[in-house]
Design a protein around this motif. Structure first.
Motif, PDB file in Angstrom:
ATOM      1  N   ALA A   1     -11.518 -33.845 -26.728  1.00 42.16           N
ATOM      2  CA  ALA A   1     -12.708 -33.635 -25.914  1.00 42.16           C
ATOM      3  C   ALA A   1     -12.356 -33.933 -24.462  1.00 42.16           C
ATOM      4  O   ALA A   1     -11.323 -34.551 -24.167  1.00 42.16           O
ATOM      5  CB  ALA A   1     -13.844 -34.534 -26.377  1.00 42.16           C
ATOM      6  N   PHE A   2     -13.212 -33.480 -23.569  1.00 46.18           N
ATOM      7  CA  PHE A   2     -13.027 -33.738 -22.141  1.00 46.18           C
ATOM      8  C   PHE A   2     -13.995 -34.845 -21.744  1.00 46.18           C
ATOM      9  O   PHE A   2     -15.204 -34.723 -21.934  1.00 46.18           O
ATOM     10  CB  PHE A   2     -13.307 -32.464 -21.341  1.00 46.18           C
ATOM     11  N   GLU A   3     -13.461 -35.939 -21.224  1.00 48.10           N
ATOM     12  CA  GLU A   3     -14.289 -37.101 -20.922  1.00 48.10           C
ATOM     13  C   GLU A   3     -14.233 -37.478 -19.444  1.00 48.10           C
ATOM     14  O   GLU A   3     -13.175 -37.470 -18.819  1.00 48.10           O
ATOM     15  CB  GLU A   3     -13.833 -38.302 -21.754  1.00 48.10           C
ATOM     16  N   ILE A   4     -15.394 -37.804 -18.911  1.00 49.13           N
ATOM     17  CA  ILE A   4     -15.493 -38.404 -17.581  1.00 49.13           C
ATOM     18  C   ILE A   4     -16.226 -39.729 -17.770  1.00 49.13           C
ATOM     19  O   ILE A   4     -17.423 -39.749 -18.086  1.00 49.13           O
ATOM     20  CB  ILE A   4     -16.262 -37.508 -16.596  1.00 49.13           C
ATOM     21  N   LYS A   5     -15.509 -40.815 -17.598  1.00 46.97           N
ATOM     22  CA  LYS A   5     -16.093 -42.133 -17.810  1.00 46.97           C
ATOM     23  C   LYS A   5     -16.939 -42.570 -16.619  1.00 46.97           C
ATOM     24  O   LYS A   5     -16.666 -42.208 -15.478  1.00 46.97           O
ATOM     25  CB  LYS A   5     -14.996 -43.170 -18.060  1.00 46.97           C
ATOM     26  N   SER A   6     -17.936 -43.373 -16.925  1.00 48.30           N
ATOM     27  CA  SER A   6     -18.751 -43.962 -15.872  1.00 48.30           C
ATOM     28  C   SER A   6     -17.884 -44.894 -15.018  1.00 48.30           C
ATOM     29  O   SER A   6     -16.927 -45.500 -15.513  1.00 48.30           O
ATOM     30  CB  SER A   6     -19.899 -44.761 -16.500  1.00 48.30           C
ATOM     31  N   ALA A   7     -18.207 -45.003 -13.737  1.00 51.98           N
ATOM     32  CA  ALA A   7     -17.441 -45.869 -12.833  1.00 51.98           C
ATOM     33  C   ALA A   7     -17.515 -47.322 -13.269  1.00 51.98           C
ATOM     34  O   ALA A   7     -16.582 -48.096 -13.040  1.00 51.98           O
ATOM     35  CB  ALA A   7     -17.958 -45.707 -11.407  1.00 51.98           C
ATOM     36  N   LYS A   8     -18.597 -47.680 -13.912  1.00 48.36           N
ATOM     37  CA  LYS A   8     -18.730 -49.037 -14.452  1.00 48.36           C
ATOM     38  C   LYS A   8     -18.937 -48.941 -15.960  1.00 48.36           C
ATOM     39  O   LYS A   8     -19.450 -47.934 -16.454  1.00 48.36           O
ATOM     40  CB  LYS A   8     -19.909 -49.762 -13.800  1.00 48.36           C
ATOM     41  N   PRO A   9     -18.512 -49.964 -16.709  1.00 46.69           N
ATOM     42  CA  PRO A   9     -18.664 -49.920 -18.170  1.00 46.69           C
ATOM     43  C   PRO A   9     -20.105 -49.602 -18.568  1.00 46.69           C
ATOM     44  O   PRO A   9     -21.053 -50.164 -18.015  1.00 46.69           O
ATOM     45  CB  PRO A   9     -18.256 -51.325 -18.606  1.00 46.69           C
ATOM     46  N   SER A  10     -20.262 -48.688 -19.515  1.00 44.81           N
ATOM     47  CA  SER A  10     -21.594 -48.256 -19.919  1.00 44.81           C
ATOM     48  C   SER A  10     -21.611 -47.841 -21.382  1.00 44.81           C
ATOM     49  O   SER A  10     -20.638 -47.293 -21.898  1.00 44.81           O
ATOM     50  CB  SER A  10     -22.033 -47.083 -19.047  1.00 44.81           C
ATOM     51  N   ASN A  11     -22.739 -48.086 -22.037  1.00 44.32           N
ATOM     52  CA  ASN A  11     -22.938 -47.653 -23.427  1.00 44.32           C
ATOM     53  C   ASN A  11     -23.805 -46.401 -23.505  1.00 44.32           C
ATOM     54  O   ASN A  11     -24.290 -46.040 -24.573  1.00 44.32           O
ATOM     55  CB  ASN A  11     -23.592 -48.778 -24.243  1.00 44.32           C
ATOM     56  N   LYS A  12     -23.981 -45.740 -22.366  1.00 40.02           N
ATOM     57  CA  LYS A  12     -24.771 -44.511 -22.338  1.00 40.02           C
ATOM     58  C   LYS A  12     -23.838 -43.304 -22.333  1.00 40.02           C
ATOM     59  O   LYS A  12     -22.906 -43.245 -21.523  1.00 40.02           O
ATOM     60  CB  LYS A  12     -25.673 -44.503 -21.098  1.00 40.02           C
ATOM     61  N   PHE A  13     -24.100 -42.356 -23.231  1.00 38.23           N
ATOM     62  CA  PHE A  13     -23.220 -41.192 -23.390  1.00 38.23           C
ATOM     63  C   PHE A  13     -24.024 -39.898 -23.402  1.00 38.23           C
ATOM     64  O   PHE A  13     -25.067 -39.801 -24.057  1.00 38.23           O
ATOM     65  CB  PHE A  13     -22.428 -41.282 -24.687  1.00 38.23           C
ATOM     66  N   LEU A  14     -23.500 -38.918 -22.695  1.00 31.31           N
ATOM     67  CA  LEU A  14     -24.039 -37.562 -22.758  1.00 31.31           C
ATOM     68  C   LEU A  14     -22.984 -36.665 -23.386  1.00 31.31           C
ATOM     69  O   LEU A  14     -21.877 -36.533 -22.871  1.00 31.31           O
ATOM     70  CB  LEU A  14     -24.385 -37.037 -21.358  1.00 31.31           C
ATOM     71  N   PHE A  15     -23.330 -36.052 -24.508  1.00 32.56           N
ATOM     72  CA  PHE A  15     -22.430 -35.103 -25.165  1.00 32.56           C
ATOM     73  C   PHE A  15     -22.784 -33.694 -24.698  1.00 32.56           C
ATOM     74  O   PHE A  15     -23.930 -33.248 -24.823  1.00 32.56           O
ATOM     75  CB  PHE A  15     -22.551 -35.201 -26.685  1.00 32.56           C
ATOM     76  N   VAL A  16     -21.805 -33.001 -24.165  1.00 29.27           N
ATOM     77  CA  VAL A  16     -21.975 -31.641 -23.664  1.00 29.27           C
ATOM     78  C   VAL A  16     -21.353 -30.680 -24.674  1.00 29.27           C
ATOM     79  O   VAL A  16     -20.178 -30.827 -25.026  1.00 29.27           O
ATOM     80  CB  VAL A  16     -21.305 -31.482 -22.278  1.00 29.27           C
ATOM     81  N   ILE A  17     -22.142 -29.711 -25.145  1.00 27.84           N
ATOM     82  CA  ILE A  17     -21.663 -28.785 -26.183  1.00 27.84           C
ATOM     83  C   ILE A  17     -21.488 -27.392 -25.590  1.00 27.84           C
ATOM     84  O   ILE A  17     -22.441 -26.808 -25.063  1.00 27.84           O
ATOM     85  CB  ILE A  17     -22.629 -28.703 -27.379  1.00 27.84           C
ATOM     86  N   HIS A  18     -20.281 -26.877 -25.681  1.00 29.76           N
ATOM     87  CA  HIS A  18     -19.949 -25.584 -25.081  1.00 29.76           C
ATOM     88  C   HIS A  18     -20.672 -24.418 -25.724  1.00 29.76           C
ATOM     89  O   HIS A  18     -21.138 -24.483 -26.863  1.00 29.76           O
ATOM     90  CB  HIS A  18     -18.437 -25.343 -25.155  1.00 29.76           C
ATOM     91  N   GLU A  19     -20.748 -23.307 -24.988  1.00 28.93           N
ATOM     92  CA  GLU A  19     -21.303 -22.077 -25.537  1.00 28.93           C
ATOM     93  C   GLU A  19     -20.212 -21.342 -26.308  1.00 28.93           C
ATOM     94  O   GLU A  19     -19.213 -21.944 -26.697  1.00 28.93           O
ATOM     95  CB  GLU A  19     -21.874 -21.215 -24.405  1.00 28.93           C
ATOM     96  N   TRP A  20     -20.407 -20.049 -26.535  1.00 27.48           N
ATOM     97  CA  TRP A  20     -19.519 -19.375 -27.493  1.00 27.48           C
ATOM     98  C   TRP A  20     -18.111 -19.119 -26.974  1.00 27.48           C
ATOM     99  O   TRP A  20     -17.232 -18.724 -27.735  1.00 27.48           O
ATOM    100  CB  TRP A  20     -20.182 -18.108 -28.018  1.00 27.48           C
ATOM    101  N   TRP A  21     -17.845 -19.373 -25.697  1.00 27.86           N
ATOM    102  CA  TRP A  21     -16.487 -19.195 -25.177  1.00 27.86           C
ATOM    103  C   TRP A  21     -15.569 -20.348 -25.560  1.00 27.86           C
ATOM    104  O   TRP A  21     -14.357 -20.197 -25.593  1.00 27.86           O
ATOM    105  CB  TRP A  21     -16.522 -19.069 -23.648  1.00 27.86           C
TER     106      TRP A  21
END
Length: 288
Positions: A82-102
């Motif tokens: 997966a491609f991850e961009i971490k928060s600048a500060k430690p965090s337990n909040k996550f957004l999962f981004v789901i790709h389209e058909w490409w």
């Protein structure tokens, strides 16, 4: 004697028919998980020439911003990336981004980066449900989308949620193929799910499953969409109401994939409005 023979034959025929009916009932109810009905039904649209023809190949684009590819274990004993961009500060909040058909291409990485910038304090992970395959033509995209197995996609999503950790809060966003899987991601997240945004994706049709949702849903649809059409959207609203869950629906005067800048039906103004609604929703749910 002849009457007895006819009676026996009738009994055997009825018994066979009943057994076949019982077998058919068992297969229709239990042969595949409920998640397959919505997501795999959408995947079959790849055989529709109008659908595939409405998705022109994306223009060349190379993402060179922050973030990196990661590897994590999946619940089927394998691994995924997966491609991850971490928060600048430690965090337990996550957004999962789901790709389209490409697939997980650089356009999706750019979308992930945009959300990461707009949602400080949130880790953003763009999942890869194609296991490394990225389409550059409608033919490839259709093949990859149809090849996705519900069991494997579920294992990838659950693996990503385990990677995030037991204390994490989950939200998800996806488009087209990914719109349907955004809703499935919310369902799979259980009590850790706090939000879900789905762009013109196939809704879950099993009310019993919808009852397990732990959050509301923001649905962004197009009223000229031939596939996820207004009738499908209305049924989704009814099913959510039956399940006792809240869904906020915004239908735009546009066609399917109106938020995709590489699509000929892209509408810049409406896409910007939809993004702002999605962003406001995610900020509120993730308290970012």
């Amino acid at each position: 004697m002849k009457k007895l023979f006819l009676l026996i034959a009738a009994t055997l025929t009825f018994g066979s028919t009943a057994a076949q009916a019982q077998t058919a009932t068992v297969l229709s109810c239990c042969a595949r998980p409920a998640a397959a009905s919505a997501t795999e039904a959408f995947a079959m649209l790849a055989t529709d020439k109008d659908f595939s023809g409405g998705h022109e190949a994306p223009l060349p684009y190379s993402y060179e911003g922050e973030g990196k590819m990661i590897e994590f274990k999946t619940t089927d004993g394998g691994t995924s990336h997966a491609f991850e961009i971490k928060s600048a500060k430690p965090s337990n909040k996550f957004l999962f981004v789901i790709h389209e058909w490409w697939g997980l291409n650089d356009y999706i990485k750019k979308e992930a980066a945009t959300y990461a910038q707009e949602l400080p304090g949130v880790n953003v992970i763009a999942l890869d449900l194609y296991d490394g395959q990225v389409a550059t033509t409608p033919e490839e995209a259709g093949k990859y989308m149809q090849a996705v197995k519900t069991e494997r996609a579920t294992a990838i999503i659950k693996g990503a949620q385990l990677y995030a950790g037991p204390k994490a809060q989950f939200a998800s966003v996806g488009w087209c193929f990914g719109g349907g899987w955004s809703l499935q991601t919310a369902l799979l997240g259980g009590k850790q799910t706090v939000g879900c945004v789905m762009y013109y994706g196939m809704p879950e049709k099993d009310v019993a499953r919808l009852k397990t949702l732990n959050s509301d849903v923001l649905g962004l649809f197009a009223d000229q969409d031939k596939w996820i059409n207004p009738e499908v959207v209305k049924q989704f609203e009814k099913d959510m109401a039956t399940a006792g869950k809240k869904v906020t629906v915004k239908e735009y005067p546009a066609d399917h994939a109106f938020a995709n800048p590489s699509n000929p039906k892209y509408n810049k103004e409406l896409a910007a409005d939809a993004h702002q609604k999605a962003l406001a929703y995610l900020k509120a749910r993730l308290k970012a």
